[in-house]
Design a protein around this motif. Structure first.
Motif, PDB file in Angstrom:
ATOM      1  N   ILE A  26      -1.379  -5.242  -4.632  1.00 33.43           N
ATOM      2  CA  ILE A  26      -1.780  -5.248  -3.151  1.00 33.43           C
ATOM      3  C   ILE A  26      -2.216  -6.759  -2.943  1.00 33.43           C
ATOM      4  O   ILE A  26      -1.574  -7.298  -2.064  1.00 33.43           O
ATOM      5  N   THR A  79      -2.708   3.178  -6.882  1.00 42.76           N
ATOM      6  CA  THR A  79      -4.007   2.498  -6.802  1.00 42.76           C
ATOM      7  C   THR A  79      -5.264   3.270  -6.525  1.00 42.76           C
ATOM      8  O   THR A  79      -6.215   3.435  -7.180  1.00 42.76           O
ATOM      9  N   GLY A 101      -0.110   2.384  -3.206  1.00 43.42           N
ATOM     10  CA  GLY A 101      -1.119   2.916  -2.605  1.00 43.42           C
ATOM     11  C   GLY A 101      -1.770   4.024  -3.171  1.00 43.42           C
ATOM     12  O   GLY A 101      -2.896   4.001  -3.622  1.00 43.42           O
ATOM     13  N   CYS A 144      -6.029  -3.190  -8.002  1.00 46.34           N
ATOM     14  CA  CYS A 144      -5.651  -3.956  -6.718  1.00 46.34           C
ATOM     15  C   CYS A 144      -4.718  -4.947  -6.841  1.00 46.34           C
ATOM     16  O   CYS A 144      -4.415  -5.419  -5.726  1.00 46.34           O
ATOM     17  N   LEU A 174      -8.349   3.952  -8.623  1.00 41.93           N
ATOM     18  CA  LEU A 174      -9.723   3.615  -8.220  1.00 41.93           C
ATOM     19  C   LEU A 174     -10.834   5.034  -8.425  1.00 41.93           C
ATOM     20  O   LEU A 174     -11.836   4.814  -8.680  1.00 41.93           O
ATOM     21  N   ILE A 227       0.775  -1.045   0.174  1.00 42.87           N
ATOM     22  CA  ILE A 227      -0.115   0.085  -0.048  1.00 42.87           C
ATOM     23  C   ILE A 227       0.757   1.210  -0.045  1.00 42.87           C
ATOM     24  O   ILE A 227       0.807   2.260  -0.692  1.00 42.87           O
TER      25      ILE A 227
END
Length: 372
Positions: A96, A53, A50, A93, A57, A46
């Motif tokens: 991760i 990502t 992170g 994702c 998103l 993350i």
């Protein structure tokens, strides 16, 4: 009773016991180590990806809420859009999730190695017993596990409180930032907080893993009686070994008797010992003992030799020395060459004389120096 049994187990486990335990799925495991590894893998991933990502998103969410009027009544488009955005979310994702799954698989291997046991999937109905359940609830192991759980809760709660106090200002400022920047910033804060919590779990795992190894070693200990019983089962009882030894001796004796008809001469004591000799000048460097025996076995060797017209030569000192000092299937030692050569020469000349090819030889006087 259990305490006395544990006190009797003072010996280290044998490789067979450890192998049987592994076959039954009983290997050292630390749940705290697995939890810490998974948490650390998630936190690091993350922290590294992170922000990216979260940005992907965010773009996906913005795009999903932007719908052209011509698609508002198209049922097929809605299903297609759901599939497309779900795939995008999974791909975003994936780094991760991949790191977490990899940590979940590798963490148990660090302590007890890989083990797959079908017996672990079998139901254990003894766990349904209320008495056994109460005994586990109020055992020393249950008290230790309760203390560990409280300690873990205290450590994680303390770290969480410290992180919240440290990042309060940044968390409140997220509402004033642009959505894209806020998403990236939030991902970074989550990664840092998760990393701190995972570090606290690593401290707990560093204590739990050695404890689990010690507890497993203590559980696998054996008593001296168990070791003796295992050795007896592995090597067999004396009665069984005795019968096996007798069978092996009988087979060896039968093979030996089959070689007597091939011998050139049997040197006798005359009654106590019998040694069968064979010599082929084209294939052997020296005469070889093909059979030997004492008493009943010697009588059987003489009987087979007589039936197959193998000559018997009475030379008590030579028979005793050959029986005591030469093994079956081995050559006659150099110290006995002269004596054995005299016997074989006499036997070969005797056969030639019976066939009319030579004169009848004189019986040699074989002299051998015997040693105790």
């Amino acid at each position: 009773m259990a305490e006395n049994e544990q006190q009797d187990r003072t010996e280290q486990p044998t490789p067979k016991r450890l192998e049987e335990a592994r076959r039954h799925g009983d290997i050292p495991r630390s749940r705290d180590l697995s939890t810490a590894a998974v948490s650390m893998a998630g936190a690091v991933s993350i922290l590294l990806v992170g922000g990216t990502t979260a940005g992907r998103l965010s773009d996906m969410m913005r795009g999903s809420f932007s719908l052209a009027p011509r698609y508002s009544l198209d049922e097929g488009y809605m299903l297609q859009a759901l599939q497309q955005h779900s795939l995008q979310a999974l791909l975003a994702c994936a780094p991760i999730f991949g790191a977490i799954v990899l940590a979940a698989v590798l963490a148990p291997l660090m302590l007890g190695g890989w083990s797959f046991s079908v017996e672990s999937f079998m139901p254990n109905f003894s766990r349904l017993s209320p008495g056994t359940g109460f005994k586990r609830m109020f055992s020393l192991q249950a008290a230790i596990e309760l203390g560990k759980s409280l300690a873990k809760f205290g450590v994680v709660a303390l770290v969480a409180i410290l992180m919240l106090r440290h990042d309060t200002a940044q968390l409140l400022s997220l509402g004033t930032e642009p959505p894209m920047r806020a998403a990236v910033h939030a991902g970074k804060l989550c990664g840092q907080a998760f990393l701190a919590l995972a570090a606290s779990l690593l401290i707990i795992a560093a204590i739990d893993a050695p404890y689990q190894l010690w507890q497993y070693s203590r559980k696998m200990r054996m008593s001296r009686e168990e070791i003796r019983r295992e050795m007896k089962e592995s090597e067999g009882s004396p009665e069984v070994k005795g019968r096996i030894r007798q069978a092996q001796q009988a087979m060896a004796r039968r093979r030996m008797m089959q070689e007597v008809p091939k011998a050139d001469v049997v040197v006798t004591n005359p009654t106590h010992y019998a040694v069968a000799l064979r010599y082929d000048e084209n294939r052997m460097r020296a005469p070889v003992i093909v059979a030997k025996g004492a008493d009943e076995i010697a009588a059987r060797i003489r009987e087979i030799a007589t039936e197959n017209r193998v000559p018997l030569f009475e030379a008590p000192p030579l028979a005793r020395v050959l029986y005591r000092s030469v093994d079956i299937g081995t050559e006659v030692p150099a110290a006995l060459y002269v004596a054995v050569a005299q016997v074989l020469t006499y036997i070969f000349q005797l056969k030639a004389a019976k066939n009319g090819l030579a004169m009848m030889p004189d019986r040699p006087s074989v002299e051998v120096m015997e040693t105790k």
